[in-house]
Design a protein around this motif. Structure first.
Motif, short mmCIF file in Angstrom:
data_model
loop_
_atom_site.label_atom_id
_atom_site.label_comp_id
_atom_site.label_asym_id
_atom_site.label_seq_id
_atom_site.Cartn_x
_atom_site.Cartn_y
_atom_site.Cartn_z
N GLU A 184 0.81 -1.21 0.00
CA GLU A 184 0.00 0.00 0.00
C GLU A 184 0.84 1.26 0.00
OE1 GLU A 184 -2.56 -0.61 3.32
OE2 GLU A 184 -4.10 -1.68 2.13
N SER A 185 2.07 1.17 0.53
CA SER A 185 2.96 2.34 0.50
C SER A 185 3.64 2.48 -0.85
CB SER A 185 4.02 2.24 1.61
OG SER A 185 4.90 1.15 1.36
N ASN A 186 3.69 1.36 -1.62
CA ASN A 186 4.31 1.40 -2.95
C ASN A 186 3.83 0.19 -3.75
OD1 ASN A 186 5.86 1.54 -5.22
ND2 ASN A 186 7.83 1.58 -4.17
N PHE A 187 2.87 0.40 -4.65
CA PHE A 187 2.32 -0.69 -5.44
C PHE A 187 3.35 -1.36 -6.32
CE2 PHE A 187 -2.06 1.39 -5.04
CZ PHE A 187 -2.53 0.42 -4.18
N SER A 188 4.46 -0.68 -6.58
CA SER A 188 5.48 -1.20 -7.48
C SER A 188 6.50 -2.09 -6.76
CB SER A 188 6.21 -0.04 -8.16
OG SER A 188 7.13 -0.53 -9.11
N ASN A 189 6.09 -2.68 -5.66
CA ASN A 189 7.00 -3.49 -4.86
C ASN A 189 6.84 -4.96 -5.23
OD1 ASN A 189 8.46 -4.82 -2.82
ND2 ASN A 189 8.02 -3.22 -1.34
N PHE A 190 7.59 -5.40 -6.24
CA PHE A 190 7.47 -6.78 -6.72
C PHE A 190 7.74 -7.80 -5.62
CE2 PHE A 190 9.50 -10.63 -8.32
CZ PHE A 190 8.53 -11.11 -9.20
N SER A 191 8.75 -7.55 -4.81
CA SER A 191 9.13 -8.50 -3.75
C SER A 191 8.01 -8.68 -2.74
CB SER A 191 10.41 -8.05 -3.06
OG SER A 191 11.50 -8.08 -3.95
N ALA A 192 7.31 -7.59 -2.41
CA ALA A 192 6.21 -7.68 -1.45
C ALA A 192 5.05 -8.49 -2.03
CB ALA A 192 5.74 -6.29 -1.06
N TRP A 193 4.74 -8.27 -3.31
CA TRP A 193 3.70 -9.06 -3.96
C TRP A 193 4.10 -10.54 -3.97
CZ3 TRP A 193 -0.89 -7.05 -4.70
CH2 TRP A 193 -1.06 -5.72 -5.04
N HIS A 194 5.35 -10.81 -4.31
CA HIS A 194 5.83 -12.19 -4.37
C HIS A 194 5.74 -12.85 -2.99
CE1 HIS A 194 8.17 -15.68 -5.52
NE2 HIS A 194 9.01 -15.45 -4.54
N CYS A 195 6.16 -12.12 -1.97
CA CYS A 195 6.09 -12.65 -0.60
C CYS A 195 4.64 -12.92 -0.21
CB CYS A 195 6.72 -11.65 0.36
SG CYS A 195 6.82 -12.22 2.07
N ARG A 196 3.74 -12.09 -0.70
CA ARG A 196 2.32 -12.27 -0.38
C ARG A 196 1.78 -13.58 -0.97
NH1 ARG A 196 -1.06 -8.92 2.06
NH2 ARG A 196 -3.31 -9.10 1.69
N THR A 197 2.23 -13.93 -2.19
CA THR A 197 1.79 -15.20 -2.77
C THR A 197 2.24 -16.37 -1.91
OG1 THR A 197 3.76 -15.52 -4.17
CG2 THR A 197 1.96 -14.21 -5.09
N LYS A 198 3.49 -16.30 -1.44
CA LYS A 198 4.02 -17.39 -0.61
C LYS A 198 3.29 -17.48 0.72
CE LYS A 198 7.23 -18.47 -3.59
NZ LYS A 198 7.11 -19.72 -4.36
N THR A 199 2.98 -16.32 1.29
CA THR A 199 2.32 -16.30 2.60
C THR A 199 0.90 -16.83 2.51
OG1 THR A 199 3.66 -14.37 3.21
CG2 THR A 199 1.74 -14.85 4.58
N LEU A 200 0.16 -16.39 1.50
CA LEU A 200 -1.22 -16.87 1.34
C LEU A 200 -1.24 -18.38 1.09
CD1 LEU A 200 -2.79 -14.02 -0.83
CD2 LEU A 200 -3.55 -14.75 1.44
N ALA A 201 -0.34 -18.85 0.24
CA ALA A 201 -0.28 -20.28 -0.04
C ALA A 201 0.04 -21.08 1.23
CB ALA A 201 0.76 -20.56 -1.12
N ALA A 202 0.92 -20.54 2.06
CA ALA A 202 1.30 -21.21 3.31
C ALA A 202 0.11 -21.24 4.28
CB ALA A 202 2.48 -20.51 3.94
N ILE A 203 -0.63 -20.15 4.33
CA ILE A 203 -1.81 -20.08 5.21
C ILE A 203 -2.84 -21.11 4.77
CG2 ILE A 203 -3.81 -18.66 5.86
CD1 ILE A 203 -1.94 -16.24 5.81
N TRP A 204 -3.12 -21.16 3.47
CA TRP A 204 -4.12 -22.09 2.96
C TRP A 204 -3.72 -23.54 3.20
CZ3 TRP A 204 -4.23 -19.00 -2.26
CH2 TRP A 204 -4.94 -17.80 -2.06
N GLU A 205 -2.43 -23.82 3.05
CA GLU A 205 -1.97 -25.19 3.28
C GLU A 205 -2.02 -25.56 4.76
OE1 GLU A 205 2.00 -27.99 2.54
OE2 GLU A 205 2.01 -25.88 1.96
#
Length: 339
Positions: A184-205
């Motif tokens: 939210e502080s910077n939409f252009s943060n690829f690493s944060a988006w990537h980390c979010r995919t890993k975190t959501l997948a880990a939560i679901w699993e």
């Protein structure tokens, strides 16, 4: 700059500067020769350790010297008490911290830091608590590094390493909130988006989340990423996250809904290559959807080819790539260009 008088350097001052720079170069080369000579002769002493510090102060990217330094420490550790070992490792952690402030993207500094943490001996009594203090300190450090540069992928990679190494695991929801704050502080943060995919997948699993609940969460994520796409449609980060959310076999309603949103954006931003790229890709996904008739499939494939032709004009540097993509069948994997 106009209006600013340039100061002229006298020949004497220029010569003095040259001599000073030459002296620095000669001193560095002499130090480098000394340390490499010690490495060749396997001089694994505290004196050699001090020399590696001097050389790394001048050139922290000299990975060979980091390797030599670790060999020295590994030789010294068996002769030291646990407290003395910890003192050495703490000193090296401080050393690398000072280097990272100036060179935040040098892999060898981060690598040595990992080695220090993994070399911490078991402490007195409850060793888990003893080591946990080191790891908590690392989490604070990496958060400061990301506050300074939220897109430093070295720091994001190190953060994942620290979180995985914590004796007491940090709640995944906390990490999800952290990634959202960075996004939210910077939409252009690829690493944060990537980390979010890993975190959501880990939560679901971990929580064995049902498909219905995953769908609800993804709908919320679509709202978040849509803000990013409309804010800067020419930034790749949000589009990659959007593609991850859609997946390779999305339901028809999700695919149609997201395609409508992208078409709306395309009308406003007709020259956004990422917008056109996404629309072409999702058009091909729709073409191979089980509910699509053979006639509609051909029409959709034709639409996708036209979009790739449009990309050839919008992004001529990748013209040949788009030609290949336009000839791909709906079943062929199509990847977003990372460049």
């Amino acid at each position: 700059m106009h209006g600013i008088k340039r100061s002229r350097i006298t020949p004497q001052a220029a010569e003095a500067k040259r001599v000073k720079e030459q002296s620095k170069i000669e001193a560095y080369l002499a130090l480098q020769s000394d340390v490499l000579g010690r490495k060749r002769s396997k001089d694994l002493t505290t004196d050699s350790l001090g020399q590696t510090t001097k050389l790394l102060d001048l050139n922290p990217e000299f990975y060979t010297i980091w390797n030599f330094r670790r060999n020295i420490l590994l030789t010294l550790f068996p002769t030291l008490s646990p407290d003395e070992v910890v003192a050495h490792l703490t000193s090296d952690l401080r050393l690398t911290t000072s280097y990272l402030l100036v060179h935040p993207k040098v892999y060898w500094i981060w690598n040595h830091r990992k080695w220090c943490l993994e070399s911490v001996p078991d402490g007195p009594g409850e060793s888990v608590k003893w080591k946990e203090e080191f790891w908590k300190g690392e989490l604070k450090l990496v958060e400061k590094m990301l506050d300074a540069d939220s897109r430093n992928f070295h720091a994001w990679d190190y953060r994942r390493y620290v979180l995985a190494s914590l004796p007491t695991q940090r709640p995944l929801l906390d990490e999800l909130k952290y990634t959202q704050s960075k996004i939210e502080s910077n939409f252009s943060n690829f690493s944060a988006w990537h980390c979010r995919t890993k975190t959501l997948a880990a939560i679901w699993e971990k929580e064995h989340t049902s498909e219905i609940e995953i769908r609800k969460t993804k709908d919320q994520e679509f709202e978040l990423v849509t803000q990013a796409l409309w804010t800067d449609p020419n930034d790749q980060s949000g589009w990659l996250y959007h593609r991850w959310l859609v997946g390779s076999e999305p339901s028809l309603d999700i695919l149609q809904r997201e395609m409508k949103n992208i078409k709306d954006l395309y009308e406003v931003e007709p020259d956004s290559k990422w917008c056109i790229n996404a629309l072409a890709h999702y058009t091909l996904l729709l073409a191979k959807n089980s509910s699509t008739t053979s006639d509609d499939e051909e029409k959709l494939k034709s639409e996708a080819k036209n979009l790739y032709r449009r990309l050839e004009d919008v992004d001529p540097d990748r013209k040949n790539r788009y030609k290949d993509m336009g000839m791909s069948t709906p079943g062929s994997p199509i990847q977003l260009d990372q460049g």
